[in-house]
Design an enzyme around this catalytic site. Structure first.
Site, mmCIF file in Angstrom:
data_model
loop_
_atom_site.group_PDB
_atom_site.id
_atom_site.type_symbol
_atom_site.label_atom_id
_atom_site.label_comp_id
_atom_site.label_asym_id
_atom_site.label_seq_id
_atom_site.Cartn_x
_atom_site.Cartn_y
_atom_site.Cartn_z
ATOM 1 N N ARG A 106 0.830 -1.209 0.000
ATOM 2 C CA ARG A 106 0.000 0.000 0.000
ATOM 3 C C ARG A 106 0.865 1.262 0.000
ATOM 4 N NH1 ARG A 106 -2.222 1.641 4.562
ATOM 5 N NH2 ARG A 106 -2.402 -0.468 5.401
ATOM 6 N N LYS A 128 -10.016 6.156 -19.327
ATOM 7 C CA LYS A 128 -10.536 6.575 -20.642
ATOM 8 C C LYS A 128 -9.433 6.464 -21.701
ATOM 9 C CE LYS A 128 -13.768 7.781 -17.796
ATOM 10 N NZ LYS A 128 -14.897 6.943 -17.518
ATOM 11 N N ASP A 186 -9.415 18.704 -14.248
ATOM 12 C CA ASP A 186 -9.647 17.348 -14.738
ATOM 13 C C ASP A 186 -9.507 17.399 -16.251
ATOM 14 O OD1 ASP A 186 -10.698 14.971 -15.702
ATOM 15 O OD2 ASP A 186 -12.249 14.830 -14.166
#
Ligand SMILES: Cc1ncc(COP(=O)(O)O)c(C=O)c1O
Length: 359
Positions: free
Chosen positions: A52, A199, A174
């Site tokens: 992590r 995307k 963004d």
């Protein structure tokens, strides 16, 4: 490879980004390191030692994206994991968050459902330069999406970045739709460049990933610490696949944009279509048909176009965006994501589907 990355075009940079120096018998891109624990040597190491905290596969992917973004990158399990790291790690009770009304719905939900109840003032504004400038006084963070989706509005990023800086606010952009191949917000003075790599960046509709890029080490340290605490880490296999996919980013985007430009032209000239638009970068074309029925019949009549949400993949897809109830668009609004099919085939398919609804 010799020479600085700065002398290369973005598509070329994407082919070579983050690859280790050539070594006899070694692969171009080393495979994913699948590990939760790593050997330690006595002392604690908060940057490594546990899956992590760090992983060599993400770090290579982050180095690659850093070359494309022009800054340092922290990668996440998804675009929303990256979004929430910025919003929740950097905005505190009593702060003012300016957020565009047509941001990705998840961004607006975090603002309204999680920040506002914790004492953050959320100012919703349209994606419009004057409205954003007017909302700046007192803001801690300004969130814009440019080009926005699904409505494909654009913001003057250098002007807004300068004004935000002067007002003491952080500007986060963004830039999912443009990808760093077409838009590098950090070079325009933006503090935080955030994107969903789900995307076009990865481009094959087979994984979720996201990232935050910045040139400010303190902001990045907070975002990185948030990731280590909350566990929104990318899987090593996803990071490896996303890195592998960067090599084709340039040619994918070129074809997608050629398709998008041609499609926007076809749609603009068609009597059944209103409001066809393409912002000049990226794969998404938006347009309106005469209501929900015609829009759905159009999508169903396309042979090469999947009825699917999301965008940026190599396969063309489209959706009637109002089906989600999250965006201020009409019932007949179609968000069309151009894939990498041959332009002639895609246009012929769309033209035939428009004939079906007209007939
Ligand atoms: C512009 C934009 N930002 C962020 C996200 C969230 O990304 P993810 O789905 O990878 O969590 C999306 C997803 O559709 C998006 O379109």
């Amino acid at each position: 490879m010799s020479g600085g990355a700065g002398d290369l075009r973005p598509g070329t940079r994407a082919v070579h980004a983050g690859l280790p120096a050539a070594r006899l018998g070694e692969p171009f891109l080393p495979g994913p390191v699948l590990a939760s624990s790593f050997h330690l040597a006595g002392d604690a190491d908060p940057a490594a030692g546990y899956g992590r905290f760090g992983n060599p596969t993400w770090e290579r992917y982050e180095a690659a994206l850093g070359e494309l973004e022009g800054g340092e990158v922290v990668s996440f399990a998804s675009g929303m994991a990256a979004v929430s790291a910025v919003l929740l790690a950097l905005v505190r009770p009593g702060d003012v968050l300016v957020c565009v009304d047509d941001a990705y719905p998840g961004v607006r939900s975090i603002a309204r459902e999680h920040l506002e109840p914790r004492g953050v003032e959320v100012r919703g504004v349209p994606t419009d330069d004057a409205a954003l400038l007017a909302a700046l006084p007192g803001a801690r963070l300004v969130w814009v999406e440019s080009p926005s989706n699904p409505e494909l509005r654009v913001v003057d990023l250098p002007a807004l970045a300068a004004a935000a800086g002067a007002a003491g606010a952080l500007l986060a952009v963004d830039g999912t739709l443009a990808t760093p191949l077409r838009q590098r917000p950090l070079e325009l003075g933006v503090a935080l460049s955030v994107a969903s790599g789900t995307k076009a960046l990865s481009g094959h509709s087979d994984l979720l990933i996201g990232h935050v890029a910045s040139r400010d080490p303190e902001l990045l340290a907070q975002v990185r610490a948030w990731r280590a605490l909350t566990g929104g880490i990318p899987g090593p296999f996803e990071a490896w696949l996303a890195h592998r996919s960067l090599a084709t980013l340039g040619i994918r985007v070129e074809r997608q944009e050629a398709n998008a430009e041609a499609l926007a032209g076809l749609l603009a000239a068609h009597p059944a279509v209103r409001g066809a638009r393409w912002p000049g970068v990226g794969c998404v074309v938006a347009f309106e048909l005469a209501g929900a029925g015609p829009a759905q019949r159009f999508i169903d009549a396309c042979r090469l176009v999947a009825d699917a949400t999301s965008f940026g993949g190599v396969h063309s897809s489209a959706e009637r965006r109002a089906r989600w109830g999250t965006d201020a668009v009409g019932e007949g609004f179609v968000r069309f994501s151009c894939g990498v099919e041959d332009t002639e085939d895609l246009l012929a398919d769309v033209a035939a589907a428009l004939d079906v609804i007209a007939g």
